[in-house]
Design a protein around this motif. Structure first.
Motif, short mmCIF file in Angstrom:
data_model
loop_
_atom_site.label_atom_id
_atom_site.label_comp_id
_atom_site.label_asym_id
_atom_site.label_seq_id
_atom_site.Cartn_x
_atom_site.Cartn_y
_atom_site.Cartn_z
N LEU A 137 45.73 37.44 38.66
CA LEU A 137 44.78 36.98 39.11
C LEU A 137 45.91 36.91 40.66
O LEU A 137 45.37 37.15 41.52
N HIS A 138 46.14 35.59 40.59
CA HIS A 138 46.99 36.03 41.99
C HIS A 138 47.48 36.55 42.25
O HIS A 138 47.63 37.59 43.31
N ALA A 139 48.63 37.58 41.74
CA ALA A 139 48.47 38.63 42.12
C ALA A 139 48.10 39.92 42.87
O ALA A 139 47.93 40.65 43.90
N ARG A 140 46.31 39.66 41.75
CA ARG A 140 45.98 41.02 42.55
C ARG A 140 45.32 40.55 43.88
O ARG A 140 44.81 40.99 44.64
N VAL A 141 44.83 38.98 43.77
CA VAL A 141 44.18 38.11 45.63
C VAL A 141 45.76 38.78 46.38
O VAL A 141 45.29 38.54 47.32
N LEU A 142 46.91 38.05 45.76
CA LEU A 142 47.91 38.63 46.85
C LEU A 142 47.77 39.35 47.76
O LEU A 142 47.94 40.32 48.75
N SER A 143 47.58 40.53 46.57
CA SER A 143 47.40 42.08 47.53
C SER A 143 46.54 42.39 48.55
O SER A 143 46.32 43.66 48.91
N LYS A 144 46.10 41.20 48.32
CA LYS A 144 44.70 41.65 49.20
C LYS A 144 44.86 40.47 50.39
O LYS A 144 43.93 41.47 51.37
#
Lengths: 1080, 249
Positions: free
Chosen positions: B238-245
């Motif tokens: 989740l962390h990685a995906r949020v950061l990518s946004k």
């Protein structure tokens, strides 16, 4: 300033309405008041409330509700262009929120919570104009505050936060200049510590937390800067753009804490921003920054006093900034302000304005205070504040004649800028044009005395005289409490309708502190008794807590139930409350006051160690009165006495002991209501009536009650009025009559101030005697009026001119000008009767001139002349010389007293009028001047030297000899047909000094000068001798310089003959009484 | 909008409403943008630089600083806020700069401060990958969910501060006024939310400790929500995906 209307208005705000109906809200507020009373005086008063509401949670919700009301207006308040209505809402909401929050528990166990709680509470107090209440809150938490040192904190943010907390405690408290000065040092220290602590603080966490921490630090740094700027401004009044700078740093601190998620810091900073704004607006620098250069010097001096005066009380700020006290277009200003609201400071600003504006023409200011004691107090205060800035303040003695020394002073153009005197004395100065310089301002303190039955007319006519002679340049400032028609008064005195200004703040919600006023009754329980206290609904508003509460314990005074009369009740109350600060007991008579003090002595413990202040007064009393004087022993227990049967000096020393916090109880009589100008903690009255059944006026009562509670020290002032218990009243067949009377008395509003002239006319009308006004005008109550008419006639010198202008001249009086509006018929009657009287006295203009010169009425002059002519011999110049009058066996003094006793105006009591005691009076006068102690006088002339006899002796000397005696002798000497031209200058001077010697109780010119400068009587002669030997040019001012220059050895030299008082002690007494500092 | 997730359990205990929802990777992908919107504030860096610049006028020296990385728990809080906004119709008048939320500060207020059903909402969020039920984050004495929620219920001063905090950020005056009125009208008239973000198998016993120990003012106004991410590094993903946004400034 917060008004009652705004406070009422915010109660209809949705947040307050959400709490519940009116009844519930009232219950909550009552509960909060009960908590306040319990916290403040729970040790002395056990509450037994009729309403058992105790919902703490509801109280907390109401606190939030008021805070909601407040924050709605917070933005408008901080923003200079903000909406006024919202600003008012902010201030009123803050005030109410403070009133509740102050009774909620303090989080003692959590340091951070404690810091936030205390700063938030302080901010509410500031924004709600209640900062004077903060002192005792800080006092209660002083131990905790001391422990919260930033030095103990290792985390950098805590270190700053704790450091800033200490700075803000100093800012809110303003205890000393040093405290405030420390703030910028503390912040400089934080800057130095930054290098040491910051890196460690930031490196101890991850990058993410590092940034958050950096945000917190940036917010704290901005707060620190704002704190430093504020402290510098409070100390020095600079920089002048302080508000812009504060806004900048507070806004940044708030924004950064908001972005950094520091919720509590953000909210606290918002409150501190608002209080900083309020603090600046109330500071002396902000309020007085544009007045004039004298005012600037004055406030710089005030800011350096201990404790420093750095901000104005809310009513003072309002009067100066919002209501235009210093508006130059307003020639007559009437300030109606609550007791202890700080009227004197306002008068000082007004005086500075006058002195500044009239500097070129060498104008002077007349300051009139109602009693000799108040004249002394005012002079001390004005000298303390004005001397450092080169403004000279002088006073005139209470003797109703102007002696040669005073004459010298009045004629010297450089001798004073401000002259302080009683109305009677100032009347002589102004009416006889004794000062050639222009009168720029007349300040009348306690001007509500205009309605006083005895002196009111005289005061009104004094103002009329000033209007008549000095209006072209003189302005007026009248100071008084609880007067509803201030506007009418200002219009009367003003040049024209628009030039009057009324500043009415007595009924404003700001009061120096909260107050409870109640009935004190005996509660009988078998053979025991206790004191019941029932609070009353009053106007003005005070705390009312329904129920029967108890003061002290069972049998608070060691007397049986049957002996517990009204005196014992008030004594019991005073004893119970004496631990909180000085309690004043008001007795009906002087003997009552003494006996109450005795009962207290029997019921209270010794103070333990006697302070040097008390010892000083004791030694003074031993020297001046007698080592056996009862008061000396009473002082060992912290009990003082204050009434007309004591010298002005002793009364001043009692007041000084109260101010120094040395007295637990002061036993006084109702006369103290006239002169009390010092705050006490509680006041208990034996009765609301004067000795002869006359009731105290509402205004007098409120002036007295208003002294209960010291600004910044007591959050509750307590007033109790003793009342017979119900059973006793029933026995007398007067079911609760007294009680009802008291309840109604405190409920009544003080109402309009009415002219005594109108009062007298109304009394005549109700006794159907108005139609006989021509005849009635010869009654004693018209004496002052008749003197005024004689003066007008003497000024005009010609009957017709006087009659032609009579209407216009009478219009200078408050009464006549009012009558013309409200009762034209009566004004017409008065005008006609006055004209008729003028015509009758105009037949002998010589008598009229003598009347005007002496202050006697024409009738008194005639009476005096008749009596003098009936003497079996003709008075010669040598008869009038002091050594003959006061020192020889052939003295004519006794005969002169028999003349004076017949002159009603001189106010000797009836038995003396008959002349029976003329020899005694002459004997007392001679002994007094010869230097006999009051103890010896009491022994020789009043059959004993107990307290009552000493009081009677003092009363005879200060009440009769010093008033009627000096006035009478001075007047008689002018009427006795002496050929002044044939007298040598030395003789004239001696003759002129004679009344002053009598007034001061000394026998040489030099010792009179010493007494005028407050040197104790017992050393005045020796000090006067030393002065004579060392100084050639001797007058009031050189005498003062001489005393100021004396070192301890100079004082030691003067007390060589004294048994009980040392040179150093004598000097200290002189400093207290004169307000001088002397050589250090 | 954050996906609703799969209902794992729903129950009431002493009036407290307890919900459990689980998420698939796909649902996480779909929700990432909404969570990123809560977590990041595009103008923050510039403001930070401005604040740093202002220090010269305070007499204090400049602060050495490095840009932060967003932490797991911050993403968890963003997720919690985005979820209850979407599925409980809560509203939060400010939804940005969660990245500057202070972790253990006694100066901070609460993780969630907003409105629910016309009343104030105060809430706390905990993120845990611990394999035990209930996880320690619910019971830790110093800053466990139990302590924090109890504090919100008991601390009058704290709530007073939070209400003022909301006042200065309100966007809808009527919403604020009605919540405030409700708060003032009667005792305990506000909502408490406790949210757990987990990456373990969903299990209602996550709430075991709180069910026993939570001394809540009024059970009817307490809502506990557990959001279960896929086991095996669900939070990291989740962390990685949020950061990518994250929107670049």
């Amino acid at each position: 300033m917060i008004t009652r209307e705004t406070l009422q208005k915010i109660d209809s705000h949705w947040a307050i309405q959400a709490i519940g109906d009116e009844q519930l809200r009232q219950s909550i507020l009552q509960y909060s008041k009960a908590k306040l009373v319990k916290n403040a005086i729970g040790g002395q008063l056990s509450l037994h409330l009729a309403d058992d509401f105790n919902d703490e949670e509801a109280l907390k919700r109401l606190a939030i509700a008021y805070e909601m009301v407040s924050i709605e207006g917070m933005h408008a308040f901080i923003n200079p262009a903000g909406n006024d209505e919202l600003c008012d809402q902010f201030l009123a909401g803050s005030r109410r929120a403070f009133e509740i929050n102050r009774v909620l528990a303090t989080p003692e166990n959590d340091d951070l919570k404690f810091i936030f709680h205390l700063l938030h509470l302080s901010a509410l107090a500031y924004c709600g104009d209640c900062w004077t209440d903060l002192k005792h809150i800080y006092d209660d938490s002083s131990d905790k505050i001391r422990k919260l040192s930033s030095k103990k904190k290792s985390e950098w943010d805590d270190r700053i936060l704790f450091g800033l907390f200490t700075c803000w405690v100093s800012l809110f408290r303003k205890n000393s200049w040093k405290d405030l000065n420390k703030i910028s040092n503390s912040i400089s220290l934080l800057r130095k510590e930054q290098q040491e602590y910051e890196a460690k603080y930031l490196s101890a966490s991850s990058n993410s937390e590092n940034k958050i921490k950096a945000m917190r630090l940036m917010s704290l740094y901005n707060w620190a800067k704002a704190s430093e700027l504020l402290s510098l401004y409070m100390l020095q009044g600079a920089p002048s753009d302080i508000k812009v700078k504060l806004d900048k740093h507070f806004n940044l601190a708030i924004k950064i804490s908001s972005d950094g998620g520091d919720v509590q810091l953000e909210i606290l900073l918002r409150w501190l921003h608002a209080s900083a704004e309020r603090m600046v607006s109330g500071s002396i620098w902000w309020v007085a920054r544009t007045i004039n250069s004298k005012a600037t010097e004055f406030i710089e001096n005030l800011s350096r006093q201990a404790p420093p005066l750095l901000e104005l009380l809310p009513p003072q700020r309002t009067a100066l900034k919002e209501l235009g006290l210093l508006d130059p277009a307003k020639t007559a200003v009437v300030v109606d302000m609550p007791t202890s609201g700080g009227k004197t400071l306002l008068a000082q600003f007004k005086m500075l304005q006058a002195i500044n504006n009239f500097g070129e023409t060498n104008g002077w200011v007349a300051y009139i205070a109602p009693t000799k004691a108040l004249v002394g107090q005012i002079v001390r205060r004005l000298r303390k504040d004005f001397s450092p800035i080169g403004i000279k303040v002088e006073k005139l003695t209470g003797a109703i004649e102007i002696d040669v020394l005073e004459e010298d002073m009045l004629n010297n153009t450089d001798s004073f800028d401000v002259l302080v005197a009683t109305p009677e004395k100032m009347q002589l100065v102004l009416r006889n044009h004794k000062i050639k310089r222009p009168l720029s301002l007349l300040v009348m303190d306690e001007a509500h005395n205009i309605e006083d039955k005895r002196r009111g007319l005289r005061i009104e006519l004094l103002l009329a005289t000033v209007k008549q002679h000095y209006q072209a340049q003189a302005n007026f400032l009248l100071l008084m409490p609880y007067v509803e028609n201030a506007k009418t008064l200002s219009r009367w005195l003003a040049h024209d309708r628009d030039a009057g200004l009324a500043i009415s703040l007595s009924t404003s919600p700001w009061q120096p502190n909260e107050r409870i006023i109640g009935l004190v009754k005996k509660k009988v329980d078998g053979r025991d008794w206790s004191i019941n206290y029932q609070t009353l609904v009053t106007s003005p508003k005070t705390i009312h807590l329904k129920g029967r509460h108890q003061i002290g314990g069972v049998r608070p005074i060691k007397v049986p139930q049957s002996g517990a009369n009204l005196s014992m009740l008030v004594v019991g109350c005073a004893k119970a409350f004496s631990d909180r600060g000085t309690s004043v007991v008001i007795a009906k008579t002087r003997p009552n006051a003494w006996s109450m003090a005795r009962v207290l002595c029997d019921n209270m413990d010794d103070l333990g160690s006697i302070s040097s202040d008390i010892e000083l007064v004791q030694n003074y009393l031993k020297e001046e009165v007698s080592p056996q004087f009862e008061l000396i022993e009473m002082l060992n227990k912290g009990i003082g006495v204050h009434h007309a049967g004591l010298s002005d000096e002793i009364k001043s020393l009692m007041e000084w002991l109260v101010e120094e916090g040395e007295l637990k109880i002061l036993c006084a009589t109702t006369t103290i209501a006239q002169g009390i100008n010092f705050p006490v903690s509680s006041v208990f009255l034996q009765s609301i009536e004067y000795p002869y059944g006359e009731k105290m006026s509402y205004r007098e009562f409120w002036n007295l009650a208003g002294r209960a509670g010291r600004v910044g020290q007591d959050n509750i002032g307590v007033v109790g009025i003793a009342c017979d218990d119900d059973k006793k009243e029933k026995e007398k067949g007067k079911e609760k009559e007294k009680e009802k009377e008291i309840i109604e008395f405190v409920k009544k509003s003080t109402g309009d101030l009415t002219s005594r002239l109108i009062g007298i006319l109304n009394e005549l009308e109700s006794s159907n005697e108005l139609n006989n006004l021509d005849r009635m005008m010869y009654a004693s109550q018209w004496e002052d009026f008749r003197c005024y008419i004689a003066h007008l006639l003497n000024e005009k010198k010609e009957l017709q001119a006087t009659l032609n202008e009579m209407d216009q001249m009478l219009s200078n009086t408050f009464g006549y000008s009012e009558l013309k509006n409200i009762n034209p018929d009566q004004s017409e009657q008065l005008l006609n009767a006055t004209k008729k009287y003028t015509e009758s006295i105009s037949k002998n203009m010589g008598t009229v001139a003598q009347a005007d010169m002496t202050g006697f009425s024409v009738e008194s002059v005639n009476k005096a002349m008749t009596e003098i002519n009936q003497l079996e011999y003709k008075l010669t110049a040598s008869d009038w010389m002091p050594e003959s009058l006061f020192g020889s066996a052939e003295s004519k003094l006794s005969d002169l007293f028999s003349v004076m006793f017949k002159i009603e105006q001189l106010n000797f009591l009836p038995d003396e009028k008959e002349g029976r005691k003329k020899a005694r009076m002459a004997g007392i006068a001679q002994a007094w001047i010869a230097g006999a102690t009051i103890h010896d006088i009491a022994n020789d002339f009043f059959d004993g030297s107990g307290s009552n006899e000493i009081s009677t002796a003092y009363q005879t000397i200060y009440g009769k000899l010093a008033n009627g005696g000096t006035w009478g002798l001075s007047a008689l000497s002018l009427m006795s047909g002496l050929d002044f031209d044939a007298m040598s200058d030395v003789q004239k001077r001696q003759l002129n000094l004679m009344p002053a010697m009598l007034y001061h109780g000394v026998k040489s010119e030099e010792s009179v000068l010493m007494r005028m400068n407050s040197v104790p009587r017992s050393v005045a002669e020796s000090m006067g001798n030393n002065f004579k030997q060392q100084v050639e040019d001797r007058n009031i001012s050189t005498a003062r310089n001489y005393l100021n220059s004396l070192d301890e050895s100079g004082w030691d030299l003067a007390v060589l003959q004294s048994q009980y008082i040392s040179g150093a002690e004598c000097k200290k007494v002189w400093q207290i009484l004169s307000g001088e500092t002397g050589s250090l | 909008m954050v996906c609703k997730g799969k209902k794992e359990y729903e129950e009431r205990h002493n009036g407290i409403s307890i919900f459990g929802r689980s998420y698939t990777d796909k649902e996480i992908d779909a929700s990432a943008q909404s969570i990123a919107d809560v977590c990041f504030d595009s103008s923050e860096s510039k403001r930070f630089a401005d604040y740093m610049g202002s220090l010269s006028e305070t007499g204090f020296s400049a602060i050495k600083n490095t840009p932060p990385n967003i932490k797991d728990w911050q993403v968890g809080e963003g997720f919690a806020e985005a979820y209850i906004t979407a599925h409980f119709s809560c509203s939060f008048p400010w939804s940005h700069n969660r990245d500057l939320k202070n972790p253990n500060s006694s100066l901070s207020g609460a993780d969630l401060v907003g409105f629910y059903q016309g009343k104030f909402l105060f809430g706390e969020v905990k993120t845990s990958t611990e394999g035990k039920y209930p996880p320690q984050v619910t019971s830790k004495k110093s800053d466990g969910l139990n302590t924090q929620l109890n504090k919100l219920c008991a601390d009058h001063d704290l709530r007073s501060t939070l209400i003022q905090y909301l006042f200065h950020r309100q966007k809808n005056k009527d919403e604020y006024k009605s919540a405030c009125k409700a708060y003032l009208e009667s005792k305990n008239n506000f909502y408490i939310f406790g949210v757990l973000v987990r990456s373990v198998q969903p299990n209602v016993s996550d709430w075991g400790y709180l069910k026993k120990r939570l001394q809540i003012h009024d059970g009817e106004k307490v809502i506990l929500v557990a959001l279960y991410l896929p086991v095996n590094n669900g939070i990291k993903r989740l962390h990685a995906r949020v950061l990518s946004k994250k929107v670049k400034p």
